[in-house]
Design an enzyme around this catalytic site. Structure first.
Site, PDB file in Angstrom:
ATOM      1  N   ASP A 294      17.260  44.207 -83.997  1.00  0.00           N
ATOM      2  CA  ASP A 294      17.054  43.363 -85.170  1.00  0.00           C
ATOM      3  C   ASP A 294      16.823  44.187 -86.434  1.00  0.00           C
ATOM      4  O   ASP A 294      17.104  43.729 -87.532  1.00  0.00           O
ATOM      5  CB  ASP A 294      15.875  42.412 -84.947  1.00  0.00           C
ATOM      6  CG  ASP A 294      15.815  41.318 -86.006  1.00  0.00           C
ATOM      7  OD1 ASP A 294      16.892  40.823 -86.412  1.00  0.00           O
ATOM      8  OD2 ASP A 294      14.707  40.970 -86.430  1.00  0.00           O
TER       9      ASP A 294
ATOM     10  N   HIS B 120      11.822  41.926 -93.811  1.00  0.00           N
ATOM     11  CA  HIS B 120      10.381  42.031 -93.960  1.00  0.00           C
ATOM     12  C   HIS B 120       9.876  43.273 -93.244  1.00  0.00           C
ATOM     13  O   HIS B 120      10.476  43.729 -92.275  1.00  0.00           O
ATOM     14  CB  HIS B 120       9.684  40.797 -93.369  1.00  0.00           C
ATOM     15  CG  HIS B 120      10.253  39.529 -93.904  1.00  0.00           C
ATOM     16  ND1 HIS B 120      10.029  39.100 -95.186  1.00  0.00           N
ATOM     17  CD2 HIS B 120      11.075  38.617 -93.340  1.00  0.00           C
ATOM     18  CE1 HIS B 120      10.669  37.972 -95.379  1.00  0.00           C
ATOM     19  NE2 HIS B 120      11.313  37.656 -94.281  1.00  0.00           N
TER      20      HIS B 120
ATOM     21  N   GLY C 241      11.981  42.496 -88.982  1.00  0.00           N
ATOM     22  CA  GLY C 241      13.055  41.534 -88.797  1.00  0.00           C
ATOM     23  C   GLY C 241      13.629  40.937 -90.049  1.00  0.00           C
ATOM     24  O   GLY C 241      13.194  41.219 -91.153  1.00  0.00           O
TER      25      GLY C 241
END
Length: 131
Positions: free
Chosen positions: A79, A121, A129
């Site tokens: 991710d 973030h 992620g």
């Protein structure tokens, strides 16, 4: 900047958004600012020394040299992939959010938008992620 073929985040979407703003003439109703690179000092207000140092040093060609524990520590992987010029990208989009917050707090703007600011973030010492 590119996160890989299978990653849902496509930075090209930011260019498309900017093009729409320009083509609809919306830019004439707002102030548009070019992002600068946030300084290490600014980034260190929000992130640990270790995390910033990691972001500066990790690249797709060096990622295999980092052990799995270190990659987990900084939450880097599927991710949150490592990509070319990652630190430069982070310092650019971070400055947009920092400068926007300054404009708000000084009363120089009522609304600020950083097209790339909410797409990714991070916590103090790790990636966190995409949205």
């Amino acid at each position: 900047y590119h996160y890989g073929a299978n990653h849902p985040m496509k930075p090209h979407r930011l260019s498309l958004t900017h093009s729409l703003v320009l083509n609809y003439g919306m830019h004439t109703k707002m102030s548009v600012y070019r992002a600068r690179r946030a300084t290490d000092e600014e980034l260190l207000r929000f992130h640990s020394d270790e995390y910033i140092d990691f972001l500066k040093r990790v690249t797709p060609s060096t990622v295999s040299a980092w052990d799995d524990d270190m990659m987990r520590q900084f939450n880097v992987g599927d991710d949150c992939p490592v990509f070319e010029n990652m630190y430069d990208f982070c310092s650019l989009y971070s400055s947009g959010s920092i400068d926007g917050a300054v404009k708000l707090s000084q009363g120089d703007a009522d609304v600020v938008i950083n097209w790339s600011g909410g797409l990714h973030h991070a916590r103090k010492s790790e990636a966190s992620g995409f949205c």
